[in-house]
Motif scaffolding. Structure first.
Motif, mmCIF file in Angstrom:
data_model
loop_
_atom_site.group_PDB
_atom_site.id
_atom_site.type_symbol
_atom_site.label_atom_id
_atom_site.label_comp_id
_atom_site.label_asym_id
_atom_site.label_seq_id
_atom_site.Cartn_x
_atom_site.Cartn_y
_atom_site.Cartn_z
ATOM 1 N N ALA A 57 0.825 -1.207 0.000
ATOM 2 C CA ALA A 57 0.000 0.000 0.000
ATOM 3 C C ALA A 57 0.858 1.255 0.000
ATOM 4 C CB ALA A 57 -0.935 -0.004 1.208
ATOM 5 N N TYR A 58 1.979 1.210 0.708
ATOM 6 C CA TYR A 58 2.892 2.360 0.726
ATOM 7 C C TYR A 58 3.499 2.595 -0.649
ATOM 8 C CZ TYR A 58 7.296 4.858 1.340
ATOM 9 O OH TYR A 58 8.354 5.726 1.189
ATOM 10 N N TRP A 59 3.903 1.539 -1.328
ATOM 11 C CA TRP A 59 4.483 1.694 -2.668
ATOM 12 C C TRP A 59 3.504 2.367 -3.623
ATOM 13 C CZ3 TRP A 59 6.544 -3.999 -2.596
ATOM 14 C CH2 TRP A 59 7.768 -4.025 -1.906
ATOM 15 N N VAL A 60 2.258 1.943 -3.582
ATOM 16 C CA VAL A 60 1.241 2.548 -4.458
ATOM 17 C C VAL A 60 1.063 4.017 -4.104
ATOM 18 C CG1 VAL A 60 -1.192 2.519 -5.105
ATOM 19 C CG2 VAL A 60 0.059 0.363 -4.862
ATOM 20 N N ALA A 61 0.953 4.324 -2.816
ATOM 21 C CA ALA A 61 0.751 5.712 -2.399
ATOM 22 C C ALA A 61 1.935 6.588 -2.795
ATOM 23 C CB ALA A 61 0.523 5.776 -0.893
ATOM 24 N N LEU A 62 3.147 6.085 -2.631
ATOM 25 C CA LEU A 62 4.328 6.863 -2.987
ATOM 26 C C LEU A 62 4.398 7.083 -4.496
ATOM 27 C CD1 LEU A 62 7.011 8.217 -2.259
ATOM 28 C CD2 LEU A 62 8.098 5.951 -2.367
ATOM 29 N N PHE A 63 4.151 6.033 -5.276
ATOM 30 C CA PHE A 63 4.235 6.146 -6.737
ATOM 31 C C PHE A 63 3.204 7.145 -7.258
ATOM 32 C CE2 PHE A 63 2.884 4.866 -10.987
ATOM 33 C CZ PHE A 63 4.108 4.829 -11.657
ATOM 34 N N VAL A 64 1.965 7.011 -6.821
ATOM 35 C CA VAL A 64 0.905 7.907 -7.302
ATOM 36 C C VAL A 64 1.145 9.326 -6.802
ATOM 37 C CG1 VAL A 64 -1.559 8.393 -7.230
ATOM 38 C CG2 VAL A 64 -0.763 6.037 -7.499
ATOM 39 N N SER A 65 1.519 9.482 -5.532
ATOM 40 C CA SER A 65 1.732 10.818 -4.977
ATOM 41 C C SER A 65 2.864 11.538 -5.685
ATOM 42 C CB SER A 65 2.029 10.722 -3.479
ATOM 43 O OG SER A 65 0.935 10.169 -2.779
ATOM 44 N N ALA A 66 3.910 10.796 -6.059
ATOM 45 C CA ALA A 66 5.030 11.417 -6.769
ATOM 46 C C ALA A 66 4.572 11.995 -8.093
ATOM 47 C CB ALA A 66 6.138 10.396 -6.984
ATOM 48 N N TRP A 77 -2.464 8.402 2.551
ATOM 49 C CA TRP A 77 -2.931 9.275 1.468
ATOM 50 C C TRP A 77 -3.303 10.679 1.901
ATOM 51 C CZ3 TRP A 77 -2.680 8.112 -3.609
ATOM 52 C CH2 TRP A 77 -2.478 6.767 -3.952
ATOM 53 N N HIS A 78 -3.449 10.938 3.196
ATOM 54 C CA HIS A 78 -4.064 12.201 3.597
ATOM 55 C C HIS A 78 -3.254 13.423 3.166
ATOM 56 C CE1 HIS A 78 -1.227 11.909 7.007
ATOM 57 N NE2 HIS A 78 -1.390 13.215 7.153
ATOM 58 N N LEU A 79 -1.935 13.356 3.240
ATOM 59 C CA LEU A 79 -1.133 14.533 2.906
ATOM 60 C C LEU A 79 -1.162 14.814 1.409
ATOM 61 C CD1 LEU A 79 0.415 16.598 4.478
ATOM 62 C CD2 LEU A 79 2.491 15.254 4.185
ATOM 63 N N THR A 98 -12.308 7.656 1.143
ATOM 64 C CA THR A 98 -12.729 6.939 -0.062
ATOM 65 C C THR A 98 -11.551 6.198 -0.695
ATOM 66 O OG1 THR A 98 -14.445 8.611 -0.465
ATOM 67 C CG2 THR A 98 -13.822 7.190 -2.313
ATOM 68 N N ILE A 99 -10.421 6.892 -0.830
ATOM 69 C CA ILE A 99 -9.231 6.254 -1.399
ATOM 70 C C ILE A 99 -8.749 5.126 -0.497
ATOM 71 C CG2 ILE A 99 -6.839 6.627 -2.098
ATOM 72 C CD1 ILE A 99 -7.580 9.520 -2.744
ATOM 73 N N ALA A 100 -8.774 5.359 0.808
ATOM 74 C CA ALA A 100 -8.311 4.344 1.756
ATOM 75 C C ALA A 100 -9.184 3.095 1.699
ATOM 76 C CB ALA A 100 -8.303 4.917 3.167
ATOM 77 N N ALA A 101 -10.498 3.281 1.539
ATOM 78 C CA ALA A 101 -11.383 2.121 1.428
ATOM 79 C C ALA A 101 -11.062 1.315 0.176
ATOM 80 C CB ALA A 101 -12.836 2.574 1.419
ATOM 81 N N ALA A 102 -10.801 2.016 -0.931
ATOM 82 C CA ALA A 102 -10.421 1.316 -2.161
ATOM 83 C C ALA A 102 -9.114 0.569 -1.977
ATOM 84 C CB ALA A 102 -10.315 2.314 -3.307
ATOM 85 N N SER A 103 -8.168 1.174 -1.279
ATOM 86 C CA SER A 103 -6.889 0.515 -1.013
ATOM 87 C C SER A 103 -7.082 -0.719 -0.142
ATOM 88 C CB SER A 103 -5.933 1.496 -0.325
ATOM 89 O OG SER A 103 -4.733 0.861 0.067
ATOM 90 N N TRP A 104 -7.948 -0.634 0.857
ATOM 91 C CA TRP A 104 -8.166 -1.758 1.764
ATOM 92 C C TRP A 104 -8.816 -2.938 1.040
ATOM 93 C CZ3 TRP A 104 -6.933 -4.202 5.972
ATOM 94 C CH2 TRP A 104 -7.814 -5.125 6.534
ATOM 95 N N PHE A 105 -9.914 -2.657 0.349
ATOM 96 C CA PHE A 105 -10.654 -3.745 -0.292
ATOM 97 C C PHE A 105 -9.972 -4.254 -1.550
ATOM 98 C CE2 PHE A 105 -14.085 -1.747 2.202
ATOM 99 C CZ PHE A 105 -14.549 -2.865 2.865
ATOM 100 N N GLY A 106 -9.247 -3.372 -2.249
ATOM 101 C CA GLY A 106 -8.634 -3.787 -3.499
ATOM 102 C C GLY A 106 -7.225 -4.319 -3.385
ATOM 103 N N LEU A 107 -6.514 -3.946 -2.312
ATOM 104 C CA LEU A 107 -5.104 -4.319 -2.216
ATOM 105 C C LEU A 107 -4.749 -4.931 -0.864
ATOM 106 C CD1 LEU A 107 -2.208 -4.255 -3.407
ATOM 107 C CD2 LEU A 107 -1.998 -1.929 -2.460
#
Length: 404
Positions: free
Chosen positions: A113-122, A340-342, A373-382
């Motif tokens: 989940a961290y890798w996805v958040a870092l990649f997308v946030s970048a 994802w919050h920041l 909303t994003i966190a729920a998608a991350s939880w259920f999808g990943l």
């Protein structure tokens, strides 16, 4: 309201088959509380709420400035949940958690989940992650050990680096303590002495860092062992009570029976933290301010977590709130909220039609809505599918060994 699932992570592979899976039903609510506190704190940094010098309890900014206590709450929770299976096994003479499944579950929990958040946030925030070596440090959660990367990437991921080092060191520490034999009392005393040492290591480290005016190092494990030690001490008391059939101690029994007193003491500690005006601008705190601030945060987090460990968990208004479905659901996806919050706050700050100047209330409200909303998608999808796969593999291995 759906059935409350165990807030405590199931013990890693290797626990005795007869050991019960304990339930800590308020822990998801505590995770939600910690995540929202950190979100509000970071939202305030995008507004004028934290501008200027703190004026103490008379100012809203002074109250919000200390909401990063949510990170301390996360650390205390981790200390309790992860250490409890190890110390319980040692005190009862049972087989301890197997290291490989424990580490696999921890790494799967934190990294994908961290890798996805870092990649997308970048991409979304146009973050410059530097050269290949710097990028490797970000993706491996090693950025806090270099001045070049400590403030880059996802700044709040520093706590994940600290958590990761705790995950890796805990089995080593448990193995060393497991060599202590003798009576249950002797083993418990050894653990207590070790946890005092953990706490003092953090005090000495922060003293050295602040006195030497060092810029980095505050996010490392040695500077935060006090917070983990508090959670581990609660795990020791809880395990002692289960191993011996005795009470965990008069103070902890009172906290369990009257959680309102613990929350009141935590609130008083928070007021004290607000009152002594910890610097929030470019001025550096004194050594005394640094140590008192850290001690108060540990006390606040320890008192709150203790109410979720001891006493009947269906009594008290605080427990009812933390067990309520909306708070419980937010706690389930709290890791995604933290990740994802920041990024969401950064994007929303460029939309004045939604958040004004930005202003704290609309920015916080929109950030919580979008982030959840994003966190729920991350939880259920990943996150949940990966964790289920890890658990299934561990169960299959146990079944194979039992069959053999």
């Amino acid at each position: 309201m759906p059935r409350i699932r165990p807030a405590a992570d199931p013990p890693p592979d290797g626990r005795p088959a007869e050991a019960p899976v304990l339930r800590f039903p308020t822990f998801e609510g505590l995770r939600a509380l910690a995540a929202v506190a950190v979100l509000v704190f970071h939202a305030a940094t995008f507004t004028t709420t934290l501008a200027g010098e703190s004026r103490g309890p008379a100012e809203l900014g002074a109250w919000i400035q200390n909401l990063n206590v949510g990170v301390s709450l996360f650390f205390v929770l981790s200390g309790f949940l992860l250490f409890r299976p190890f110390v319980l096994a040692h005190l009862t003479g049972a087989a301890g958690p197997a290291t490989r499944p424990y580490l696999l579950r921890r790494l799967v929990r934190i990294f994908p989940a961290y890798w996805v958040a870092l990649f997308v946030s970048a991409r979304v925030l146009s973050l410059d992650l530097g050269d290949a070596w710097s990028q490797l440090r970000y993706y491996a959660l090693l950025q806090i050990y270099s001045g070049d990367t400590v403030l880059g990437g996802l700044p709040h991921a520093w706590s994940l680096c600290t958590e990761l080092s705790f995950y890796l060191f805990l089995p080593v520490w448990a193995a060393a303590m497991g060599r202590v034999g003798g009576t249950v009392e002797r083993r418990a005393r050894a653990h207590a002495v070790g946890l005092v040492a953990w706490y003092l290591v953090a005090v000495a480290t922060r003293w050295w860092l602040r006195a030497g005016e060092h810029a980095i190092g505050y996010a490392t494990l040695p500077a935060n062992t006090d917070l983990f030690a508090i959670g581990m001490a609660l795990a020791l008391a809880h395990s002692w009570a289960r191993a011996t059939g005795r009470g965990p101690g008069r103070l902890l029994v009172r906290i369990g029976d009257r959680p309102g007193l613990a929350w009141s003491a935590a609130a008083a500690s928070y007021l004290l933290a607000v009152s002594f005006r910890f610097p929030r601008d470019l001025r550096q705190p004194t050594v005394a301010q640094e140590l008192l601030h850290q001690a108060l945060f540990g006390l606040i987090a320890g008192l709150i977590v203790a109410t979720g460990v001891f006493g009947p968990q269906d009594r008290g208004w605080s427990r009812r709130v933390l067990r309520s479905w909306p708070v419980w659901a937010l706690g389930v996806v709290s890791y995604g909220v933290y990740l994802w919050h920041l990024t969401v706050i950064g994007r929303l700050s460029h939309h004045p039609e939604l958040v004004g100047g930005p202003s704290l209330l609309p920015l916080t409200s929109w950030a919580l809505l979008v982030t959840t909303t994003i966190a729920a998608a991350s939880w259920f999808g990943l996150e949940r599918p990966l964790l289920r796969r890890v658990r299934r593999r561990a169960q299959n291995r146990r079944s194979s060994r039992v069959g053999a």
